[in-house]
Design an enzyme around this catalytic site. Structure first.
Site, mmCIF file in Angstrom:
data_model
loop_
_atom_site.group_PDB
_atom_site.id
_atom_site.type_symbol
_atom_site.label_atom_id
_atom_site.label_comp_id
_atom_site.label_asym_id
_atom_site.label_seq_id
_atom_site.Cartn_x
_atom_site.Cartn_y
_atom_site.Cartn_z
ATOM 1 N N SER A 1 14.879 20.526 -16.564
ATOM 2 C CA SER A 1 13.738 21.421 -16.697
ATOM 3 C C SER A 1 14.152 22.660 -17.474
ATOM 4 O O SER A 1 15.274 23.149 -17.337
ATOM 5 C CB SER A 1 13.237 21.835 -15.305
ATOM 6 O OG SER A 1 12.363 22.941 -15.383
ATOM 7 N N GLU B 1 9.062 7.694 -17.161
ATOM 8 C CA GLU B 1 7.714 8.194 -17.392
ATOM 9 C C GLU B 1 7.230 7.825 -18.793
ATOM 10 O O GLU B 1 6.052 7.502 -18.988
ATOM 11 C CB GLU B 1 7.693 9.707 -17.191
ATOM 12 C CG GLU B 1 7.902 10.099 -15.734
ATOM 13 C CD GLU B 1 8.179 11.582 -15.537
ATOM 14 O OE1 GLU B 1 8.322 11.986 -14.377
ATOM 15 O OE2 GLU B 1 8.271 12.323 -16.542
ATOM 16 N N HIS C 1 0.824 -1.212 0.000
ATOM 17 C CA HIS C 1 0.000 0.000 0.000
ATOM 18 C C HIS C 1 0.857 1.261 0.000
ATOM 19 O O HIS C 1 0.425 2.318 0.444
ATOM 20 C CB HIS C 1 -0.954 0.028 1.203
ATOM 21 C CG HIS C 1 -1.797 -1.200 1.340
ATOM 22 N ND1 HIS C 1 -2.977 -1.381 0.641
ATOM 23 C CD2 HIS C 1 -1.611 -2.325 2.085
ATOM 24 C CE1 HIS C 1 -3.505 -2.550 0.973
ATOM 25 N NE2 HIS C 1 -2.688 -3.149 1.826
ATOM 26 N N LYS D 1 16.408 20.559 -11.487
ATOM 27 C CA LYS D 1 15.621 19.366 -11.762
ATOM 28 C C LYS D 1 16.400 18.311 -12.544
ATOM 29 O O LYS D 1 17.157 18.607 -13.451
ATOM 30 C CB LYS D 1 14.364 19.721 -12.563
ATOM 31 C CG LYS D 1 13.356 20.580 -11.828
ATOM 32 C CD LYS D 1 12.716 19.849 -10.660
ATOM 33 C CE LYS D 1 11.869 18.682 -11.088
ATOM 34 N NZ LYS D 1 10.732 19.089 -11.924
#
Length: 468
Positions: free
Chosen positions: A282, A295, A161, A288
């Site tokens: 970024s 992704e 979980h 970043k």
């Protein structure tokens, strides 16, 4: 229709011109051209079967084969010139063959339909492509196993979980995916065997009128046998659906792995860091380092599932036997093959270059993750597990109320919960001991992890041997 217009393979009974938009709508050459090699090898073998049956002479067979080999050479050298009227790869190849060898090219299609021709081409093509994809799956498994073997001593929180649950080995997590990918590899290997049957020699739908030797063609083309029903042979696209099912499930496994690494690479976790080769920055925020490779892998699982669901919607309502709807089988199949091939290789690259922060993983362990071990301590003292579970839960609550670690509870504190606690309870508060106690096959102890590694290495070795 003018006499100098390109002739269509099906044009004899038509006298009116075809709407140019319909021509474009009907054409598949812009995507099925990638099957040129499968189409040519199928035609070469078909010419041999025609000669074997006396339908064409040996000289005509040799001329056809020579011409077909020239056509293939043009495709491979990227010199093949498409022309108006080349609506699909079969038409294009036959048209060019006629330009090279003359009217004998017209004999090649004797008894053959594009219906059994395309079904054959697709099975040849996907058989070869699936074999390449299978090699990529095995390479990914090999990368995971090698990494697990190098990093067996790294321990980390295990999650259910997405909440910290029990301590595990990092290698145990890696191997959990290796086992999923092994199942993917086995399914794909079985798929390759299952689809390896020949449709050619079935004609348009009713069978071959000249008693062509289908077993001969199957053997020449490397098929295990022939499809026994001509109606089924020309219309069956279950092999397309099945590859898309397989691809969707395999991409789900890749997506889940990517999701784990995305979470673990976040600043809040900091367990892993992607190599620069698989990250981007970024355009606004200089600090970043985005896990774009992961992704994209996660996103492409949706793309492949879309390939499958789209094809199934086209396939579900087709009456027997061949219908033009089946032209919609190729683009999703080609896309799924391309996406899987790239995704598997990117996943291997990410995993092989990933760096881990073993200290951060270990520092994220907390003694409340040993609550189950505390319950198991009492089980060894003869207390029933259902009772020990409740007692361990009370110990968790006591530590929370005191805002301390469970390991900070004294023996007296614990004895207030049950008199079976003794001084040796201090041994419970050891993450390595907890991990090593999970030594049943399949567990996270070092012994069982090394056993998993040995099993997977043996499987990889055996599967490689089977290829030779």
């Amino acid at each position: 229709m003018s006499s100098d217009a390109p002739k269509k393979l099906w044009g004899g009974r038509f006298t009116g011109a075809v709407d140019p938009l319909m021509d474009a709508f009907n054409a598949s050459i812009h995507f099925d051209r990638r099957m040129y090699a499968a189409d040519i090898i199928g035609s070469i073998v078909y010419s041999k079967a025609l000669a074997k049956n006396g339908i064409i002479s040996e000289q005509e067979r040799d001329l056809l084969i020579e011409g077909l080999e020239k056509v293939q050479d043009e495709w491979e050298k990227n010199t093949f010139q498409l022309k108006p009227g080349d609506e699909d790869i079969h038409t294009a190849n036959e048209r060019r063959l006629g330009e090279l060898v003359g009217s004998v090219a017209g004999k090649l299609h004797t008894g053959r339909s594009r219906n059994d021709q395309v079904a054959t081409d697709m099975r040849i093509w996907i058989r070869e492509e699936a074999t390449k994809v299978l090699a990529h799956v095995k390479e990914l498994i090999s990368v995971a196993v090698s990494r697990a073997e190098r990093e067996t001593d790294v321990i980390m929180p295990g999650y259910t979980h997405l909440q910290r649950a029990q301590p595990i080995r990092w290698s145990h997590l890696l191997l959990s995916y290796a086992w999923l990918w092994k199942a993917d590899a086995e399914r794909l290997s079985q798929y390759i065997e299952r689809i390896n049957y020949l449709p050619l020699g079935s004609g348009a739908l009713a069978g071959h009128v000249f008693n062509i030797d289908r077993d001969f063609m199957a053997q020449e083309l490397g098929f295990a046998g022939i499809i026994q029903n001509s109606l089924n042979a020309v219309s069956d696209r279950d092999f397309v659906a099945e590859f898309l099912f397989w691809a969707s499930l395999t991409m789900v496994h890749i997506s889940r792995f990517a999701e784990d690494l995305i979470i673990y690479s976040s600043g809040e976790f900091g367990f892993v860091q992607l190599a620069d080769a698989y990250s981007t920055g970024s355009s606004l925020m200089p600090q970043k380092k985005n896990p774009d490779s992961l992704e994209l892998l996660r996103g492409k699982s949706g793309r492949v599932f879309g390939d499958m669901s789209g094809f199934m919607m086209s396939y579900k309502g087709i009456p027997s036997t061949y219908n033009k709807d089946l032209q919609e089988d190729k683009e999703p199949l080609f896309d799924a093959v391309d996406t899987l091939s790239g995704s598997l290789q990117i996943t291997s690259g990410v995993l092989s270059t990933l760096s881990i922060n073993a200290e951060k993983m270990k520092a994220s362990l907390s003694t409340d993750m040993l609550a189950t071990d505390l319950a198991e301590y009492l089980v060894r003292k003869g207390v029933p597990f259902r009772e020990t579970h409740h007692i361990a839960g009370a110990a968790v609550k006591l530590a929370e109320d005191r805002k301390c670690n469970m390991s900070d509870l004294s023996v007296q504190d614990l004895q207030g919960l049950h008199n079976a606690f003794a001084e040796d309870v201090s041994k419970v508060w050891n993450f390595e001991t907890s991990i090593e106690n999970r030594n049943t096959p399949g567990g996270t102890s070092k012994k069982t992890v090394l056993s998993q590694i040995d099993l997977l290495k043996s499987w990889l070795h055996a599967s490689q041997q089977n290829l030779h």
